[in-house]
Design an enzyme around this catalytic site. Sequence first.
Site, PDB file in Angstrom:
ATOM      1  N   SER A 250     -67.450  29.619 -37.161  1.00  0.00           N
ATOM      2  CA  SER A 250     -66.316  29.970 -38.033  1.00  0.00           C
ATOM      3  C   SER A 250     -66.190  31.479 -38.186  1.00  0.00           C
ATOM      4  O   SER A 250     -65.086  32.015 -38.249  1.00  0.00           O
ATOM      5  CB  SER A 250     -66.471  29.309 -39.409  1.00  0.00           C
ATOM      6  OG  SER A 250     -67.568  29.878 -40.122  1.00  0.00           O
ATOM      7  N   LYS A 251     -67.334  32.185 -38.212  1.00  0.00           N
ATOM      8  CA  LYS A 251     -67.290  33.645 -38.377  1.00  0.00           C
ATOM      9  C   LYS A 251     -66.854  34.316 -37.075  1.00  0.00           C
ATOM     10  O   LYS A 251     -66.124  35.305 -37.102  1.00  0.00           O
ATOM     11  CB  LYS A 251     -68.656  34.170 -38.835  1.00  0.00           C
ATOM     12  CG  LYS A 251     -69.110  33.649 -40.217  1.00  0.00           C
ATOM     13  CD  LYS A 251     -68.173  34.060 -41.330  1.00  0.00           C
ATOM     14  CE  LYS A 251     -68.712  33.718 -42.712  1.00  0.00           C
ATOM     15  NZ  LYS A 251     -67.777  34.067 -43.801  1.00  0.00           N
TER      16      LYS A 251
ATOM     17  N   TYR B 165     -71.242  27.588 -39.089  1.00  0.00           N
ATOM     18  CA  TYR B 165     -71.075  28.866 -39.803  1.00  0.00           C
ATOM     19  C   TYR B 165     -70.821  29.991 -38.801  1.00  0.00           C
ATOM     20  O   TYR B 165     -69.832  30.729 -38.923  1.00  0.00           O
ATOM     21  CB  TYR B 165     -72.340  29.140 -40.625  1.00  0.00           C
ATOM     22  CG  TYR B 165     -72.246  30.334 -41.538  1.00  0.00           C
ATOM     23  CD1 TYR B 165     -71.396  30.322 -42.638  1.00  0.00           C
ATOM     24  CD2 TYR B 165     -73.013  31.468 -41.320  1.00  0.00           C
ATOM     25  CE1 TYR B 165     -71.312  31.417 -43.492  1.00  0.00           C
ATOM     26  CE2 TYR B 165     -72.943  32.563 -42.169  1.00  0.00           C
ATOM     27  CZ  TYR B 165     -72.095  32.536 -43.250  1.00  0.00           C
ATOM     28  OH  TYR B 165     -72.014  33.625 -44.094  1.00  0.00           O
ATOM     29  N   SER B 166     -71.703  30.111 -37.791  1.00  0.00           N
ATOM     30  CA  SER B 166     -71.510  31.163 -36.787  1.00  0.00           C
ATOM     31  C   SER B 166     -70.170  30.990 -36.080  1.00  0.00           C
ATOM     32  O   SER B 166     -69.445  31.958 -35.872  1.00  0.00           O
ATOM     33  CB  SER B 166     -72.642  31.140 -35.758  1.00  0.00           C
ATOM     34  OG  SER B 166     -73.720  31.924 -36.206  1.00  0.00           O
TER      35      SER B 166
HETATM   36  P1  NDP Z   1     -71.079  32.231 -53.108  1.00  0.00           P
HETATM   37  O1  NDP Z   1     -71.409  30.809 -52.804  1.00  0.00           O
HETATM   38  O2  NDP Z   1     -71.751  32.894 -54.242  1.00  0.00           O
HETATM   39  O3  NDP Z   1     -69.510  32.390 -53.272  1.00  0.00           O
HETATM   40  C1  NDP Z   1     -68.624  31.706 -52.422  1.00  0.00           C
HETATM   41  C2  NDP Z   1     -67.224  31.774 -53.010  1.00  0.00           C
HETATM   42  O4  NDP Z   1     -66.333  31.079 -52.132  1.00  0.00           O
HETATM   43  C3  NDP Z   1     -67.134  31.125 -54.376  1.00  0.00           C
HETATM   44  O5  NDP Z   1     -66.363  31.940 -55.219  1.00  0.00           O
HETATM   45  C4  NDP Z   1     -66.420  29.810 -54.098  1.00  0.00           C
HETATM   46  O6  NDP Z   1     -65.608  29.491 -55.215  1.00  0.00           O
HETATM   47  C5  NDP Z   1     -65.547  30.197 -52.919  1.00  0.00           C
HETATM   48  N1  NDP Z   1     -65.111  29.037 -52.155  1.00  0.00           N
HETATM   49  C6  NDP Z   1     -65.874  28.100 -51.531  1.00  0.00           C
HETATM   50  N2  NDP Z   1     -65.077  27.146 -51.006  1.00  0.00           N
HETATM   51  C7  NDP Z   1     -63.792  27.494 -51.325  1.00  0.00           C
HETATM   52  C8  NDP Z   1     -62.533  26.920 -51.083  1.00  0.00           C
HETATM   53  N3  NDP Z   1     -62.383  25.775 -50.412  1.00  0.00           N
HETATM   54  N4  NDP Z   1     -61.423  27.541 -51.566  1.00  0.00           N
HETATM   55  C9  NDP Z   1     -61.548  28.690 -52.262  1.00  0.00           C
HETATM   56  N5  NDP Z   1     -62.710  29.298 -52.520  1.00  0.00           N
HETATM   57  C10 NDP Z   1     -63.825  28.690 -52.048  1.00  0.00           C
HETATM   58  O7  NDP Z   1     -71.374  32.990 -51.740  1.00  0.00           O
HETATM   59  P2  NDP Z   1     -71.256  34.529 -51.294  1.00  0.00           P
HETATM   60  O8  NDP Z   1     -70.691  35.357 -52.361  1.00  0.00           O
HETATM   61  O9  NDP Z   1     -72.530  34.887 -50.697  1.00  0.00           O
HETATM   62  O10 NDP Z   1     -70.213  34.365 -50.095  1.00  0.00           O
HETATM   63  C11 NDP Z   1     -69.028  35.132 -49.984  1.00  0.00           C
HETATM   64  C12 NDP Z   1     -68.761  35.393 -48.507  1.00  0.00           C
HETATM   65  O11 NDP Z   1     -69.805  36.222 -47.988  1.00  0.00           O
HETATM   66  C13 NDP Z   1     -68.756  34.138 -47.634  1.00  0.00           C
HETATM   67  O12 NDP Z   1     -67.695  34.209 -46.711  1.00  0.00           O
HETATM   68  C14 NDP Z   1     -70.094  34.187 -46.931  1.00  0.00           C
HETATM   69  O13 NDP Z   1     -70.060  33.531 -45.684  1.00  0.00           O
HETATM   70  C15 NDP Z   1     -70.256  35.696 -46.771  1.00  0.00           C
HETATM   71  N6  NDP Z   1     -71.637  36.119 -46.535  1.00  0.00           N
HETATM   72  C16 NDP Z   1     -72.634  35.867 -47.445  1.00  0.00           C
HETATM   73  C17 NDP Z   1     -73.920  36.232 -47.179  1.00  0.00           C
HETATM   74  C18 NDP Z   1     -75.041  35.952 -48.125  1.00  0.00           C
HETATM   75  O14 NDP Z   1     -76.228  36.003 -47.719  1.00  0.00           O
HETATM   76  N7  NDP Z   1     -74.754  35.674 -49.391  1.00  0.00           N
HETATM   77  C19 NDP Z   1     -74.271  36.914 -45.926  1.00  0.00           C
HETATM   78  C20 NDP Z   1     -73.159  37.153 -45.061  1.00  0.00           C
HETATM   79  C21 NDP Z   1     -71.901  36.775 -45.367  1.00  0.00           C
HETATM   80  P3  NDP Z   1     -65.255  28.018 -55.755  1.00  0.00           P
HETATM   81  O15 NDP Z   1     -66.478  27.169 -55.596  1.00  0.00           O
HETATM   82  O16 NDP Z   1     -64.858  28.295 -57.175  1.00  0.00           O
HETATM   83  O17 NDP Z   1     -64.095  27.573 -54.924  1.00  0.00           O
END
Ligand code: NDP
Length: 279
Positions: free
Chosen positions: A165-166, A162-163
Amino acid sequence: KQNNEQDMKNALKDKTVVITGASSGIGEAMAKVYASMGAKVVLGARHADKLEALCRSIEQQGGRAAWCATDVTRPEDCKRLIDTAVEHFGGIDVMICNAGISMRALFDDVDLDVLHRLMDVNFWGTVYCTKYALPYLQKSHGSLVGISSVAGIHGLPGRTGYSASKFAMTGFLETIRIENLKKGVHVMVACPGFTASNVRFSALTANGSQQGATPRKEEKMMTAEQVARIVARGIARRKRLCLMEIEGRATHFVKKFAPGLVDRLFYYVMSKEPDSPFK
Ligand code: NDP
């Protein structure tokens, strides 16, 4: 505060905003909040049923939205998402690379496939969407936003993939910013801290299966809507780095002069999680 709200609305009103990962959490909140501010939102994620329902509910409230089933690990899907935005709304003003997954496992134990999967979604998904959106952003002098994390500022134990990739997203986006310095494209890396969402439930374990539970108290975290608003303010101000709560700010600043202290703090905090893979 009122000025902030107005700035955000002005920055997003009538703008076409493409959001990946819009079926849940932060992406879904950005779709709702930005549509309510007058943006035309274009939603991508794998769960077409959720995108369709979200699109319908935005339209029922007088907003404008389109969607495209997108797996961001597939370049052809990312191209179709961008084409959907252009076909529906004639261009792109803001591209938000938000789709992401997390993990929780010690590197000693993890299948290497897990790290590939993290890079495929978080890093390559950002690269593919940027590739196809950039010509439109250059035309509109728009914004390219990557939703990174505090784990993209300092390594987070138990989250190597994760780290990594970010951090990779940041290196990529920073370079895009410099290459486009004279083309009027704004590039922003946004770093939320812990935010209540589905991310910990879908995080991958050492063998690649989904964790299915959260080891943290979700109710004590920032809400996805709060993150959406802070990102909107960052877009309005054309910031390069969008930090949010104290965790992000403190990590960013303390790291500059006492990185070893941040190492020890991160170790301590993450080792206290229930079922932490290290003690
Ligand atoms: P969620 O798991 O609630 O949402 C993740 C979203 O990413 C979903 O809509 C999922 O949709 C989509 N996704 C996952 N894999 C794929 C794929 N292969 N293709 C297209 N879409 C994909 O997590 P968050 O809302 O928390 O995460 C959103 C972003 O925020 C991420 O990048 C995360 O790393 C970042 N973030 C989150 C934090 C947290 O604590 N929540 C903290 C810091 C950063 P679907 O399954 O329909 O494809």
